[in-house]
Design a protein around this motif. Sequence first.
Motif, PDB file in Angstrom:
ATOM      1  N   ILE A  22       0.856  -1.183   0.000  1.00 51.42           N
ATOM      2  CA  ILE A  22       0.000   0.000   0.000  1.00 51.42           C
ATOM      3  C   ILE A  22       0.892   1.233   0.000  1.00 51.42           C
ATOM      4  O   ILE A  22       1.457   1.617   1.021  1.00 51.42           O
ATOM      5  CB  ILE A  22      -0.937   0.004   1.232  1.00 51.42           C
ATOM      6  N   GLN A  23       1.043   1.865  -1.137  1.00 54.57           N
ATOM      7  CA  GLN A  23       1.846   3.075  -1.235  1.00 54.57           C
ATOM      8  C   GLN A  23       1.453   3.843  -2.481  1.00 54.57           C
ATOM      9  O   GLN A  23       1.070   3.271  -3.491  1.00 54.57           O
ATOM     10  CB  GLN A  23       3.333   2.737  -1.300  1.00 54.57           C
ATOM     11  N   LYS A  24       1.448   5.147  -2.374  1.00 57.80           N
ATOM     12  CA  LYS A  24       1.168   6.032  -3.500  1.00 57.80           C
ATOM     13  C   LYS A  24      -0.187   5.747  -4.128  1.00 57.80           C
ATOM     14  O   LYS A  24      -0.388   6.002  -5.317  1.00 57.80           O
ATOM     15  CB  LYS A  24       2.287   5.929  -4.544  1.00 57.80           C
ATOM     16  N   GLU A  25      -1.115   5.214  -3.329  1.00 60.14           N
ATOM     17  CA  GLU A  25      -2.402   4.863  -3.914  1.00 60.14           C
ATOM     18  C   GLU A  25      -3.184   6.085  -4.380  1.00 60.14           C
ATOM     19  O   GLU A  25      -3.942   6.016  -5.350  1.00 60.14           O
ATOM     20  CB  GLU A  25      -3.240   4.036  -2.926  1.00 60.14           C
ATOM     21  N   GLU A  26      -3.005   7.242  -3.693  1.00 62.09           N
ATOM     22  CA  GLU A  26      -3.720   8.442  -4.125  1.00 62.09           C
ATOM     23  C   GLU A  26      -3.217   8.908  -5.491  1.00 62.09           C
ATOM     24  O   GLU A  26      -4.009   9.308  -6.348  1.00 62.09           O
ATOM     25  CB  GLU A  26      -3.541   9.565  -3.094  1.00 62.09           C
ATOM     26  N   GLU A  27      -1.892   8.856  -5.707  1.00 60.26           N
ATOM     27  CA  GLU A  27      -1.349   9.240  -7.007  1.00 60.26           C
ATOM     28  C   GLU A  27      -1.835   8.298  -8.097  1.00 60.26           C
ATOM     29  O   GLU A  27      -2.173   8.731  -9.203  1.00 60.26           O
ATOM     30  CB  GLU A  27       0.178   9.227  -6.972  1.00 60.26           C
ATOM     31  N   LEU A  28      -1.867   7.001  -7.810  1.00 52.63           N
ATOM     32  CA  LEU A  28      -2.318   6.033  -8.811  1.00 52.63           C
ATOM     33  C   LEU A  28      -3.775   6.275  -9.186  1.00 52.63           C
ATOM     34  O   LEU A  28      -4.144   6.173 -10.354  1.00 52.63           O
ATOM     35  CB  LEU A  28      -2.144   4.609  -8.281  1.00 52.63           C
ATOM     36  N   LEU A  29      -4.599   6.591  -8.207  1.00 53.14           N
ATOM     37  CA  LEU A  29      -6.015   6.840  -8.494  1.00 53.14           C
ATOM     38  C   LEU A  29      -6.162   7.997  -9.475  1.00 53.14           C
ATOM     39  O   LEU A  29      -7.034   7.970 -10.350  1.00 53.14           O
ATOM     40  CB  LEU A  29      -6.769   7.130  -7.200  1.00 53.14           C
ATOM     41  N   GLY A  30      -5.295   8.999  -9.353  1.00 53.92           N
ATOM     42  CA  GLY A  30      -5.347  10.129 -10.263  1.00 53.92           C
ATOM     43  C   GLY A  30      -4.969   9.772 -11.689  1.00 53.92           C
ATOM     44  O   GLY A  30      -5.293  10.517 -12.625  1.00 53.92           O
ATOM     45  N   ARG A  31      -4.293   8.653 -11.889  1.00 57.05           N
ATOM     46  CA  ARG A  31      -3.901   8.221 -13.235  1.00 57.05           C
ATOM     47  C   ARG A  31      -4.931   7.277 -13.877  1.00 57.05           C
ATOM     48  O   ARG A  31      -4.803   6.928 -15.046  1.00 57.05           O
ATOM     49  CB  ARG A  31      -2.545   7.495 -13.183  1.00 57.05           C
ATOM     50  N   VAL A  32      -5.921   6.846 -13.112  1.00 57.00           N
ATOM     51  CA  VAL A  32      -6.879   5.862 -13.611  1.00 57.00           C
ATOM     52  C   VAL A  32      -7.813   6.480 -14.645  1.00 57.00           C
ATOM     53  O   VAL A  32      -8.413   7.533 -14.417  1.00 57.00           O
ATOM     54  CB  VAL A  32      -7.697   5.261 -12.450  1.00 57.00           C
ATOM     55  N   VAL A  55      -9.144  13.150  -1.093  1.00 57.17           N
ATOM     56  CA  VAL A  55      -8.742  11.747  -1.020  1.00 57.17           C
ATOM     57  C   VAL A  55      -7.329  11.683  -0.446  1.00 57.17           C
ATOM     58  O   VAL A  55      -6.343  11.944  -1.141  1.00 57.17           O
ATOM     59  CB  VAL A  55      -8.794  11.093  -2.420  1.00 57.17           C
ATOM     60  N   LYS A  56      -7.243  11.340   0.826  1.00 56.19           N
ATOM     61  CA  LYS A  56      -5.957  11.356   1.527  1.00 56.19           C
ATOM     62  C   LYS A  56      -5.538   9.986   2.040  1.00 56.19           C
ATOM     63  O   LYS A  56      -4.373   9.767   2.327  1.00 56.19           O
ATOM     64  CB  LYS A  56      -6.028  12.321   2.715  1.00 56.19           C
ATOM     65  N   LYS A  57      -6.465   9.069   2.194  1.00 54.97           N
ATOM     66  CA  LYS A  57      -6.135   7.771   2.770  1.00 54.97           C
ATOM     67  C   LYS A  57      -7.006   6.687   2.147  1.00 54.97           C
ATOM     68  O   LYS A  57      -7.877   6.962   1.313  1.00 54.97           O
ATOM     69  CB  LYS A  57      -6.303   7.794   4.286  1.00 54.97           C
ATOM     70  N   PHE A  58      -6.754   5.458   2.584  1.00 58.50           N
ATOM     71  CA  PHE A  58      -7.403   4.298   1.981  1.00 58.50           C
ATOM     72  C   PHE A  58      -8.924   4.421   2.029  1.00 58.50           C
ATOM     73  O   PHE A  58      -9.617   4.161   1.040  1.00 58.50           O
ATOM     74  CB  PHE A  58      -6.949   3.038   2.726  1.00 58.50           C
ATOM     75  N   GLU A  59      -9.470   4.814   3.165  1.00 60.75           N
ATOM     76  CA  GLU A  59     -10.927   4.908   3.314  1.00 60.75           C
ATOM     77  C   GLU A  59     -11.510   5.938   2.353  1.00 60.75           C
ATOM     78  O   GLU A  59     -12.632   5.775   1.856  1.00 60.75           O
ATOM     79  CB  GLU A  59     -11.298   5.270   4.750  1.00 60.75           C
ATOM     80  N   ASP A  60     -10.742   6.992   2.087  1.00 62.29           N
ATOM     81  CA  ASP A  60     -11.215   8.020   1.160  1.00 62.29           C
ATOM     82  C   ASP A  60     -11.293   7.468  -0.270  1.00 62.29           C
ATOM     83  O   ASP A  60     -12.196   7.820  -1.033  1.00 62.29           O
ATOM     84  CB  ASP A  60     -10.282   9.232   1.176  1.00 62.29           C
ATOM     85  N   ILE A  61     -10.340   6.618  -0.623  1.00 61.68           N
ATOM     86  CA  ILE A  61     -10.354   6.015  -1.965  1.00 61.68           C
ATOM     87  C   ILE A  61     -11.584   5.130  -2.132  1.00 61.68           C
ATOM     88  O   ILE A  61     -12.277   5.177  -3.147  1.00 61.68           O
ATOM     89  CB  ILE A  61      -9.066   5.196  -2.192  1.00 61.68           C
ATOM     90  N   GLU A  62     -11.851   4.321  -1.111  1.00 62.59           N
ATOM     91  CA  GLU A  62     -13.017   3.434  -1.162  1.00 62.59           C
ATOM     92  C   GLU A  62     -14.297   4.239  -1.300  1.00 62.59           C
ATOM     93  O   GLU A  62     -15.181   3.904  -2.109  1.00 62.59           O
ATOM     94  CB  GLU A  62     -13.049   2.569   0.099  1.00 62.59           C
ATOM     95  N   ARG A  63     -14.412   5.311  -0.540  1.00 62.74           N
ATOM     96  CA  ARG A  63     -15.596   6.165  -0.620  1.00 62.74           C
ATOM     97  C   ARG A  63     -15.691   6.843  -1.985  1.00 62.74           C
ATOM     98  O   ARG A  63     -16.762   6.884  -2.606  1.00 62.74           O
ATOM     99  CB  ARG A  63     -15.542   7.220   0.486  1.00 62.74           C
ATOM    100  N   PHE A  64     -14.571   7.356  -2.473  1.00 63.14           N
ATOM    101  CA  PHE A  64     -14.567   8.064  -3.753  1.00 63.14           C
ATOM    102  C   PHE A  64     -15.021   7.152  -4.889  1.00 63.14           C
ATOM    103  O   PHE A  64     -15.860   7.541  -5.715  1.00 63.14           O
ATOM    104  CB  PHE A  64     -13.165   8.599  -4.038  1.00 63.14           C
ATOM    105  N   LEU A  65     -14.480   5.949  -4.942  1.00 61.04           N
ATOM    106  CA  LEU A  65     -14.863   5.030  -6.012  1.00 61.04           C
ATOM    107  C   LEU A  65     -16.333   4.647  -5.917  1.00 61.04           C
ATOM    108  O   LEU A  65     -17.035   4.561  -6.929  1.00 61.04           O
ATOM    109  CB  LEU A  65     -13.969   3.793  -5.972  1.00 61.04           C
ATOM    110  N   SER A  66     -16.792   4.412  -4.714  1.00 61.31           N
ATOM    111  CA  SER A  66     -18.194   4.023  -4.525  1.00 61.31           C
ATOM    112  C   SER A  66     -19.145   5.140  -4.963  1.00 61.31           C
ATOM    113  O   SER A  66     -20.187   4.877  -5.571  1.00 61.31           O
ATOM    114  CB  SER A  66     -18.439   3.668  -3.059  1.00 61.31           C
ATOM    115  N   GLU A  67     -18.757   6.395  -4.693  1.00 62.43           N
ATOM    116  CA  GLU A  67     -19.633   7.522  -5.008  1.00 62.43           C
ATOM    117  C   GLU A  67     -19.579   7.921  -6.481  1.00 62.43           C
ATOM    118  O   GLU A  67     -20.439   8.690  -6.938  1.00 62.43           O
ATOM    119  CB  GLU A  67     -19.250   8.732  -4.142  1.00 62.43           C
ATOM    120  N   ASN A  68     -18.590   7.421  -7.193  1.00 55.88           N
ATOM    121  CA  ASN A  68     -18.420   7.855  -8.581  1.00 55.88           C
ATOM    122  C   ASN A  68     -18.527   6.704  -9.579  1.00 55.88           C
ATOM    123  O   ASN A  68     -17.945   6.766 -10.665  1.00 55.88           O
ATOM    124  CB  ASN A  68     -17.078   8.558  -8.743  1.00 55.88           C
ATOM    125  N   LEU A  69     -19.274   5.673  -9.219  1.00 54.70           N
ATOM    126  CA  LEU A  69     -19.460   4.554 -10.128  1.00 54.70           C
ATOM    127  C   LEU A  69     -20.361   4.945 -11.296  1.00 54.70           C
ATOM    128  O   LEU A  69     -21.400   5.574 -11.112  1.00 54.70           O
ATOM    129  CB  LEU A  69     -20.060   3.359  -9.392  1.00 54.70           C
TER     130      LEU A  69
END
Length: 505
Positions: free
Chosen positions: A400-410, A442-456
């Motif tokens: 688990i590292q740089k997950e916020e940066e990776l999300l921005g590239r998706v 989006v700063k941490k793991f829980e934020d990523i999970e929430r962000f993806l769920s809200e933007n499906l």
Amino acid sequence: MDTQQLKLLAGLVRGLLQPSHPSLSHGQSLDLIAALPGLRNWPEVMAFPDRVAAAELDTTSTGRLAFRLRKRYAVDVSPQELLEAFSGAGVTLSPPDLWPAGPVPGVYLTTSQDAIDALLEIYEDATDGAVVYAERAGNRWDSSIDLGEYGLWSSGLDRVPSGTLLIVGPLELDQQSWNDAAERLEMACNHALNSRHRIAVLLDTPTPETLHEDVRLMVASRPDHSDHETALIGVVTDAGGLEARTPFARPWPPVQHLPDVATADAFPADIVDPLRTVLSERTSGLLLFGSAVIAEHSAMQLVAASLALTEHCGPAARIMPRHRSTPAKDWDVPEAIRQLPFLPSIESAYAQGYRRLIYHPSYTKCEQLLAYSNDALLISGTYGNEVMDVFMGTLRAGGIQKEEELLGRVVAIAATVPVPTKGGETVISDLYVANGASLDDVKKFEDIERFLSENLAVSWRDALSHLLDSGTVTAAAVRKAFHRNHGIAAFLDERAKRKKTAATA
């Protein structure tokens, strides 16, 4: 050669550069001239007088200086021109301690163990049984000393006679091993330049036709690279000879433009249009697919289908994730993928001009994804029955590292789950496509999970609700199909509660 002679030559270099670089200092010219004995700077010249004394003025040493002049000051001068400019400086050449009449010290490559064995025989005869320092490719020879745990980093190698034969490898060129192999090749070059050893490297690559180009890329791409690639000399011939190859690395072969046989038929109908729309606007980023079907190449049908929607992004290639004991399984993929060039790394594929790169998330580090997803479309398939599972698959190789940066590239994430129905089977989809939503919070793991769920763009929950309401699928079939989905139990329990409440109202 000694330090006084080097200082004299440094003055000549400074005069040579004066017209184009009038501000070049004496110290900078001394750092430049350190390339002649294969050292990085003047402090190393002072620290290693023995290496300076063993240095000689020839096209090999002036080749290192020519490279340094070109890289640091954009001055293009040939080794022969430098040699002529230095003529009369009184610098003499001393041969290596071992095998003085043998081939030029440097790094030589082969893909053949038989070639290594033949070289060992030649070296033994030429040196009357001198010791060889070897990794696994040569450590069974009677005169070999195994390099052991520290390998090329063994401190004792600095004290062995110049001209000694070192056997390195086998090195595997694939995505999993790329960085490690590059590090070892860099160290081999360092020994060749600093100690004037002869180093034979055995390599295993899916593309032997571009072996030299890949090796040059690996060495030249190392952090703090200076002139290590000048130690790359040539090949180990089948007969065991160390033979120069000029130039060592040649232009990459033309990019293969293959007829595209991919179709988008494998995509469920509800995700085709959203995928087509977002992919029409993007030529780089991360495109991630997942399937709940456990297979040797998970979600590969979806990866193949994506090729039909991404032709505008550039030529496509598949990356070899690792060397396996059953290599035939690498080809158990759809024809649209099987026909693609099978290259050893993202780095190699990108250097050759490929811009759609099919990679395996379990063997690709986050740093590599971030480095190349700005200018290429990186496509992967993995196990996963919802968007969050698939995204987490991109982090497998590095934790688990740089997950916020990776999300921005998706660009998009899609997951599919086949579910048995009363009439056969249906496929449930979960889809996220980049829609410009802000990632500032989006700063941490829980934020990523929430962000993806809200933007499906498509949600498996909505699709299942419709199928369950219509009686097309049963709760038991859903539980079995989603048995690895942590949210399925809560989803079905909540539906059962609502149904029970409605019935008693």
